[in-house]
Structures are given as C-alpha cells and as structure tokens.
Design a protein around this motif. Structure first.
Motif, PDB file in Angstrom:
ATOM      1  N   ARG A 192     -10.628  -1.243  -4.402  1.00 43.18           N
ATOM      2  CA  ARG A 192     -11.025  -1.759  -5.521  1.00 43.18           C
ATOM      3  C   ARG A 192      -9.978  -1.280  -7.201  1.00 43.18           C
ATOM      4  O   ARG A 192      -9.435  -2.230  -7.619  1.00 43.18           O
ATOM      5  CB  ARG A 192     -12.116  -2.911  -5.489  1.00 43.18           C
ATOM      6  CG  ARG A 192     -11.426  -4.337  -4.481  1.00 43.18           C
ATOM      7  CD  ARG A 192     -13.147  -4.744  -4.599  1.00 43.18           C
ATOM      8  NE  ARG A 192     -14.028  -3.912  -3.747  1.00 43.18           N
ATOM      9  CZ  ARG A 192     -15.079  -5.232  -3.698  1.00 43.18           C
ATOM     10  NH1 ARG A 192     -15.423  -5.994  -4.505  1.00 43.18           N
ATOM     11  NH2 ARG A 192     -15.797  -4.141  -3.453  1.00 43.18           N
ATOM     12  N   THR A 193     -10.677  -0.691  -7.112  1.00 51.37           N
ATOM     13  CA  THR A 193     -10.320   0.446  -8.474  1.00 51.37           C
ATOM     14  C   THR A 193      -8.860   0.879  -8.422  1.00 51.37           C
ATOM     15  O   THR A 193      -8.105   0.827  -9.344  1.00 51.37           O
ATOM     16  CB  THR A 193     -10.572   1.866  -8.687  1.00 51.37           C
ATOM     17  OG1 THR A 193     -10.731   2.314  -7.914  1.00 51.37           O
ATOM     18  CG2 THR A 193     -11.910   1.693  -8.874  1.00 51.37           C
ATOM     19  N   LEU A 194      -7.746   0.464  -7.197  1.00 45.32           N
ATOM     20  CA  LEU A 194      -6.466   0.285  -7.486  1.00 45.32           C
ATOM     21  C   LEU A 194      -5.717  -0.512  -7.927  1.00 45.32           C
ATOM     22  O   LEU A 194      -4.760  -0.648  -7.813  1.00 45.32           O
ATOM     23  CB  LEU A 194      -5.734   0.946  -5.881  1.00 45.32           C
ATOM     24  CG  LEU A 194      -6.527   2.277  -5.519  1.00 45.32           C
ATOM     25  CD1 LEU A 194      -6.001   2.779  -3.975  1.00 45.32           C
ATOM     26  CD2 LEU A 194      -6.391   3.151  -6.410  1.00 45.32           C
ATOM     27  N   ASP A 195      -6.582  -2.080  -7.317  1.00 42.83           N
ATOM     28  CA  ASP A 195      -5.864  -3.500  -7.890  1.00 42.83           C
ATOM     29  C   ASP A 195      -4.941  -3.436  -8.632  1.00 42.83           C
ATOM     30  O   ASP A 195      -4.218  -4.071  -8.899  1.00 42.83           O
ATOM     31  CB  ASP A 195      -7.178  -4.243  -7.633  1.00 42.83           C
ATOM     32  CG  ASP A 195      -7.728  -4.040  -5.870  1.00 42.83           C
ATOM     33  OD1 ASP A 195      -6.630  -3.761  -4.980  1.00 42.83           O
ATOM     34  OD2 ASP A 195      -8.060  -5.564  -5.573  1.00 42.83           O
ATOM     35  N   HIS A 196      -5.572  -2.816  -9.646  1.00 41.24           N
ATOM     36  CA  HIS A 196      -4.703  -2.561 -11.197  1.00 41.24           C
ATOM     37  C   HIS A 196      -3.481  -2.499 -10.942  1.00 41.24           C
ATOM     38  O   HIS A 196      -2.522  -2.611 -11.797  1.00 41.24           O
ATOM     39  CB  HIS A 196      -5.327  -2.613 -12.254  1.00 41.24           C
ATOM     40  CG  HIS A 196      -5.365  -1.123 -12.968  1.00 41.24           C
ATOM     41  ND1 HIS A 196      -6.195  -0.111 -11.637  1.00 41.24           N
ATOM     42  CD2 HIS A 196      -4.254  -0.740 -13.077  1.00 41.24           C
ATOM     43  CE1 HIS A 196      -5.996   0.533 -11.699  1.00 41.24           C
ATOM     44  NE2 HIS A 196      -5.221   0.914 -12.770  1.00 41.24           N
ATOM     45  N   MET A 226       4.141  -4.754  -6.783  1.00 47.65           N
ATOM     46  CA  MET A 226       4.861  -5.666  -6.112  1.00 47.65           C
ATOM     47  C   MET A 226       6.295  -5.681  -7.485  1.00 47.65           C
ATOM     48  O   MET A 226       7.368  -5.984  -6.631  1.00 47.65           O
ATOM     49  CB  MET A 226       3.983  -7.231  -7.423  1.00 47.65           C
ATOM     50  CG  MET A 226       3.223  -7.210  -6.462  1.00 47.65           C
ATOM     51  SD  MET A 226       4.137  -7.752  -4.242  1.00 47.65           S
ATOM     52  CE  MET A 226       4.178  -9.376  -4.394  1.00 47.65           C
ATOM     53  N   GLU A 237       0.767  -1.012  -0.268  1.00 45.29           N
ATOM     54  CA  GLU A 237       0.256   0.114   0.061  1.00 45.29           C
ATOM     55  C   GLU A 237       0.626   1.217   0.137  1.00 45.29           C
ATOM     56  O   GLU A 237       0.682   2.605  -0.907  1.00 45.29           O
ATOM     57  CB  GLU A 237      -1.444   0.333   1.238  1.00 45.29           C
ATOM     58  CG  GLU A 237      -2.224  -1.194   1.817  1.00 45.29           C
ATOM     59  CD  GLU A 237      -3.060  -0.740   2.173  1.00 45.29           C
ATOM     60  OE1 GLU A 237      -3.980  -0.752   2.156  1.00 45.29           O
ATOM     61  OE2 GLU A 237      -1.604  -0.805   3.451  1.00 45.29           O
ATOM     62  N   ASN A 297      -1.603  -2.941  -8.306  1.00 48.34           N
ATOM     63  CA  ASN A 297      -1.108  -3.886  -7.581  1.00 48.34           C
ATOM     64  C   ASN A 297       0.239  -4.949  -8.261  1.00 48.34           C
ATOM     65  O   ASN A 297       1.664  -4.552  -7.520  1.00 48.34           O
ATOM     66  CB  ASN A 297      -1.593  -4.732  -7.060  1.00 48.34           C
ATOM     67  CG  ASN A 297      -2.720  -4.352  -6.091  1.00 48.34           C
ATOM     68  OD1 ASN A 297      -2.409  -3.547  -5.372  1.00 48.34           O
ATOM     69  ND2 ASN A 297      -3.861  -5.126  -4.660  1.00 48.34           N
ATOM     70  N   ASP A 298      -0.101  -5.087  -9.642  1.00 48.35           N
ATOM     71  CA  ASP A 298       1.619  -5.701 -10.171  1.00 48.35           C
ATOM     72  C   ASP A 298       2.935  -4.986 -10.122  1.00 48.35           C
ATOM     73  O   ASP A 298       3.428  -5.333 -10.195  1.00 48.35           O
ATOM     74  CB  ASP A 298       1.037  -5.844 -11.460  1.00 48.35           C
ATOM     75  CG  ASP A 298       0.105  -7.542 -11.640  1.00 48.35           C
ATOM     76  OD1 ASP A 298       0.059  -8.169 -10.155  1.00 48.35           O
ATOM     77  OD2 ASP A 298      -0.748  -8.069 -12.740  1.00 48.35           O
ATOM     78  N   ARG A 338       1.940   1.883  -3.482  1.00 45.29           N
ATOM     79  CA  ARG A 338       0.931   2.089  -4.214  1.00 45.29           C
ATOM     80  C   ARG A 338       0.357   2.954  -4.050  1.00 45.29           C
ATOM     81  O   ARG A 338      -0.241   4.135  -4.790  1.00 45.29           O
ATOM     82  CB  ARG A 338      -0.366   1.130  -4.183  1.00 45.29           C
ATOM     83  CG  ARG A 338      -1.784   0.750  -5.299  1.00 45.29           C
ATOM     84  CD  ARG A 338      -2.082  -0.121  -4.932  1.00 45.29           C
ATOM     85  NE  ARG A 338      -3.207  -0.415  -3.584  1.00 45.29           N
ATOM     86  CZ  ARG A 338      -3.744  -0.648  -3.360  1.00 45.29           C
ATOM     87  NH1 ARG A 338      -4.366  -1.874  -3.864  1.00 45.29           N
ATOM     88  NH2 ARG A 338      -4.737  -0.676  -2.373  1.00 45.29           N
ATOM     89  N   VAL A 339      -0.091   3.926  -2.767  1.00 40.81           N
ATOM     90  CA  VAL A 339       0.051   5.528  -2.501  1.00 40.81           C
ATOM     91  C   VAL A 339       0.545   5.971  -3.486  1.00 40.81           C
ATOM     92  O   VAL A 339      -0.087   7.299  -4.310  1.00 40.81           O
ATOM     93  CB  VAL A 339      -0.046   5.333  -1.408  1.00 40.81           C
ATOM     94  CG1 VAL A 339       0.991   6.210  -0.773  1.00 40.81           C
ATOM     95  CG2 VAL A 339      -1.767   6.673  -0.855  1.00 40.81           C
ATOM     96  N   GLN A 372      -0.143   5.401  -7.810  1.00 47.16           N
ATOM     97  CA  GLN A 372      -2.324   5.938  -7.343  1.00 47.16           C
ATOM     98  C   GLN A 372      -2.275   7.797  -7.733  1.00 47.16           C
ATOM     99  O   GLN A 372      -3.136   8.074  -8.335  1.00 47.16           O
ATOM    100  CB  GLN A 372      -2.596   5.867  -6.787  1.00 47.16           C
ATOM    101  CG  GLN A 372      -2.904   6.800  -5.367  1.00 47.16           C
ATOM    102  CD  GLN A 372      -4.100   6.690  -4.365  1.00 47.16           C
ATOM    103  OE1 GLN A 372      -4.249   5.515  -3.474  1.00 47.16           O
ATOM    104  NE2 GLN A 372      -5.015   7.089  -4.138  1.00 47.16           N
TER     105      GLN A 372
END
Lengths: 327, 257
Positions: B121-125, B131, B100, B127-128, B103-104, B107
């Motif tokens: 959940r619109t942020l989940d894409h 990672m 996170e 995640n890759d 990701r922040v 985003q």
C-alpha cells in the motif's frame, strides 16, 4: 503524498482481496487454536513444521520462480545448530536456540544463494542440489551432529525461561505461534514493494533489467528469506521432537518439500499448508497400515497424478474454479 | 547541425565463434533525433541493439554516452543513466495489471524496492502518476486489466508507458511495429512521435514507411557493417542500399508511403 484518492476498481478489488485474506487468516487462527483438542498435538506440530518449510520453499519457487533442489540443507542446518546448542548449553532457552539456528540457516542460505543465483533453470537446481549434498557430507562427518546417530534428547526447556514446553499442548501453541510469524513474514514479503519487483522479475526478467533493477540481488534476497524460514522450521522441529537427524539433510527431504508445494498449489498462499498437511497425514496413516512399505510408491503415484491432471495443485485448482464460477 | 552527440560507438565489434555479427560499427546518434537502424535480415541490427543496451558484451570497441564510456557497465546500470530499451516481442509483466506494470517502473526511485517488510500500500501514492502515463498512451480504460488479456498493439503501448515512467533521456526501441496490423502501426507511429519530443530515440525498424515518416536520420547496416548513413531521401537514393535490399522495391514503396 496524496491522501485523498479516488478508489479505482482495481484498488477496490485489492481492498476486497485484502479483506478476504484477513478473513481467511482469522479462520486459520481459529482452526489452529482449536485443533489440539481434536487431533493429536504432536502430529499437528509435525504438520505445522513441514507447512512452514513448504511455505518457505513456495516463496522461492512460486514467487521468485526459482526451483531449489537443496532446501533440506537449510532445514537441517537450523535443526542441527539448535539441537547442538540446546543440548550443550542447558541454560539456553528454546527461543534463543531457534533464533540462532535460523540465523545459521540464513548464513548458509546467503552462501548458497550467492553461488547459485547466477545460474538459471535446471542449472540453478543442480547447483543447489550439489551444495546440499556437500552440507549433508559435512553433517555426516562432523562430531557435533552425532553422525549417523543424530542428536537425541534435545531438551525442550522453558520458553523465555518461564513457560515449560514439556507438555505437548504448551509446545503446540508455541509451534503455532512460530508458524504464524513465519507465515506473516511470507505474506508481507509477497505483498510488499519488494514483492512487486519479485513478481515483475518472475514475469519478465529482461524487462525488469531494462527498468534498471539488479535482478540478481532481488533473487538473492528471496533465496535468503526462504532459507531462513526453512531453517526456522528445522529448528522448531528439533525442539518439538527433541531430535535432529540426517533424514532432514537428505536429498529426499528436498524432494518431499517440492512434492508438498506442488500438490498443494505452487504460488498460492495456502497451497503449501494443504500440501504439507496431506503428505504428513498420508505418511502417518500409511505407516500404521499394512501398506507401510509402500509409502514412497503411493506418494510417487500421487505426484504423477498431480502433475498430469491438476497442475496448479489442490488450492490452485480450487481458486481457479472459484474464479470461473463467481466472475 | 550543431546538435550534440548523445550516443556514439567506436569500432564496435561482436564476434560469435569466428562469425562476425557486428563489424567495426561507428554509430553517432544526435540528441533529439529519431534515429533508425535499418538493414536486411541478418544485418546485425538486433545484435547492435543488444550491444548498446548491454544485453551482450562487445568483443571490441567502445560505447560512449554523452562522451563518457559505458562499455563496461551492466544492463540495469545504463537504465539508471536514462537509456531505456524496449524489446522485439512485447515485454510486459503478463500477470500484473497495466497500472501495476507502470508502477513497478515508477517505484524504483522510491528506493524501497528491497523493503520486504513494508506493505504494498506504500506504493499507492504512485497510482496517480501511473494513471497519467497510461493516459498519455491512451490506455486509461485498461488500467485494471491484466496485461495478459490485452490485445497486442495495446501491450506495445503499455510498454511505452512503462518506459516513459523512467523518464528516459533516450529510448531504444527494438522493432516497435513488428507483428502489427496497419491500424496499430499508425497508432504506434503517432505515439512514438509524441513521446520523442524532448527525447532521443534510436529504433530498429523493418517497416520502411514507418522509418520514412518518423526518422531524422538513418543508418543502414548490411552484413554487420554500416553501409550508408543520412536522412531518408539520401539513404533511399543510395544504389548500394537498394542493392542490399535486393530488388529495391521496398525502398521505393517506403518513399511513396
């Protein structure tokens, strides 16, 4: 956009958390629907209005880390504007009156926020307190609020002009729906892309700045949403009790909402609901008992106890022990 | 060398109530360099750093980024130009997971960061990509760990990953190895070397062995002013630098490391 994704443990955990939250909501809704057959609806409505108020406050303190000491101003703005409109324009339906009251609180919140957000910590609290006192003064002096007397006999009217809210049961279900909408807005805000940034700002503001976020704008939005929902609570309360008075604008009210939130658990979703329920019940019970004059003292003692021994509030402490025992 | 200047200061000065913390500093950082800002305690390194990253307003002087003045810009605006800073004490979002945290930073470019009505959940894409960045700094297995539970050295690595998420053209690192054990220091040095490829780095650093291993160019500050500038060999041979560091062992020690 990637559609096939491997589910990391964190995502799985998040999904589980979402499921658990979903279950809790269902329970909450079921309890809410059944409650008026067990308890007195007017009392329940009072709890729900204050719970919404506390939830709105919690959004600001718990999720944005901003302690406002002037939230009574938004509760009262919503209440007075709605009360005045519904009294003066008999044709106006209650939901429109509430909508306009809420928007008025949003406007006042934007003004307050724009002035206060530049300051931090205790200075932020003082600026909000000062502004709220200003609003209090305006309400005392303005002719439309009825001054010391307040507004009485605000008509409840008929929802959408169709469903009469005169019966307490009908009124209750309307208030419950309003509460759920407010609660859902807070939920979504906390679990949104915006909520993530807000969390980051609360955790480490300079770092959020260095990532390119204009933190003041994010804080202002939180303040405005919070003010609007506090206004929604005030507007709804006015319709329920057919009354808007200076009590709602007084700084005591700003203090009370802090108490409710801290008691229930700041930064938890259900804490403010529990806190509001507890404080309103206590006030209600004590007022009828021989200890009636001691309400403030008893609440004060509970507050001290809470701050000293269970600082994360009732819901916060429960969540902690659950985490400890089920890990 | 013909490399272009990426960051330049002209007559940069900061006064605090009559005390001049930074005095007429003219700094030139070339594109692609790892540039170190060193100096004894109280030399004004961190103040210069805060001036460059707009966390402090200068009293006088100009700051230019690729030849354009950025003196009047706000801290969050220069981050958007690609100038991203780190902090002396590890700056992470403690109650968010490592994933996170990264990701922040990612985003912001989505432009949905004010959308309070959308699901997270619109942020989940993202995640890759998050990672990948964690992988780059060796933190893949920490992705789901709350940052507050991570060891210090890992937090600093996470900070680097978060910074990389912004795809900065220039990274400003404030004492990246401060408070670390030798093992962590080696890891961070390697990390900085790796992420500095294709980027410019300006770092404040106390540890001279780190500076000698990493940096192309060094500016020595003393009492708020530039004392010397050059590569490590020439700077460490400068008697004024040795004197400023008192006793000069520190410099020799660094050179032999």
């Amino acid at each position: 956009m990637a559609t096939t994704q491997t589910l990391t443990p964190a995502m799985e955990r998040q999904r589980n958390a979402r499921l658990r939250r979903g279950m809790l909501y269902l329970v909450l809704i079921a309890v809410g629907l059944a409650a008026p057959f067990v308890a007195y609806p007017v009392f329940l409505m009072k709890v729900l209005c204050f719970a919404l108020f506390a939830c709105a406050f919690n959004l600001l303190l718990g999720y944005a880390g901003l302690l406002s000491f002037g939230h009574a101003a938004f509760l009262a703005t919503g209440g007075y504007v709605t009360g005045f409109l519904l009294s003066s324009y008999p044709g106006l339906t209650p939901e429109l009156g509430i909508l306009v009251g809420t928007l008025a609180a949003v406007v006042v919140g934007t003004l307050f926020g724009a002035l206060a957000i530049r300051r931090q910590g205790i200075y932020f609290a003082m600026v909000t307190l000062a502004l709220a006192q200003l609003v209090y003064f305006v309400f005392v002096q303005s002719p439309f609020t009825g001054g010391e007397d307040g507004l009485h006999g605000v008509p409840r009217g008929a929802l959408f002009g169709l469903i009469s809210l005169r019966s307490n049961l009908a009124m209750y279900y309307f208030v419950f729906a309003v509460f759920l909408i407010g609660f859902a807005i807070i939920q979504r805000t906390v679990h949104s892309p915006y909520g993530q940034v807000l969390k980051a700002i609360r955790e480490n503001e300079p770092r959020a700045v260095s990532l390119g976020y204009n933190v003041d704008a994010y804080k202002l939005l939180a303040f405005v949403i919070s003010a609007g929902l506090a206004g929604l609570a005030g507007s709804t309360k006015t319709v329920v009790f057919q009354l808007a008075s200076l009590t709602d604008a007084h700084w005591h009210m700003s203090g009370e909402v802090i108490l409710m939130t801290l008691l229930g658990g700041v930064g938890t979703l259900f804490g403010p609901l529990v806190g509001a329920g507890l404080v309103v019940s206590l006030q209600h019970q004590l007022a009828q008992s021989p200890l009636g004059n001691w309400v403030s003292v008893i609440l004060g003692l509970i507050f001290v106890l809470c701050v000293l021994s269970f600082r994360s509030g009732i819901v916060g402490e429960i969540a902690k022990s659950v985490r400890k025992n089920f890990k | 060398m013909t490399q272009e200047l990426i960051l330049e200061t002209r007559g940069l000065t900061k006064e605090f109530r009559g005390f001049t913390a930074v005095d007429d500093v003219n700094l030139q950082v070339r594109e692609g360099h790892i540039h170190a800002l060193i100096g004894p305690n109280g030399a004004g390194k961190t103040t210069v750093f805060n001036l460059l990253t707009k966390f402090l307003p200068p009293t006088r002087g100009e700051i230019l980024y690729r030849g354009k003045p950025i003196t009047g810009m706000k801290a969050n605006e220069i981050a958007r130009l690609g100038l991203v800073r780190s902090f002396q004490i590890s700056a992470v979002f403690a109650h968010m997971t490592a994933l996170e945290n990264v990701r922040v930073a990612l985003q912001r470019r989505l432009g949905t960061s004010f959308h309070f009505w959308k699901s997270e959940r619109t942020l989940d894409h993202l995640n890759d990509r998050a990672m990948e960045l964690l992988d780059e700094v060796g933190l893949r297995e920490y992705a789901d760990v709350l940052t507050v539970e991570m060891p210090y050295g890992r937090k600093r690595a996470l900070e680097v990953a978060t910074t990389l998420a912004l795809e900065p053209t220039m990274m400003l690192l404030d004492e990246p190895t401060q408070g670390m054990g030798a093992e962590d220091v080696d890891r961070i040095v390697e990390l900085i070397r790796r992420v500095a490829r294709g980027r410019t780095v300006l770092m404040v650093e106390h540890n001279l062995s780190v500076v000698s291993r990493l940096c192309d160019r060094i500016t020595v500050l003393a009492r708020g002013a530039v004392l010397a500038e050059g590569d490590y060999a020439s700077v460490s041979a400068d008697p004024r630098v040795r004197e400023a560091y008192m006793g000069s062992e520190a410099v020799e020690e660094g050179a032999s490391a």
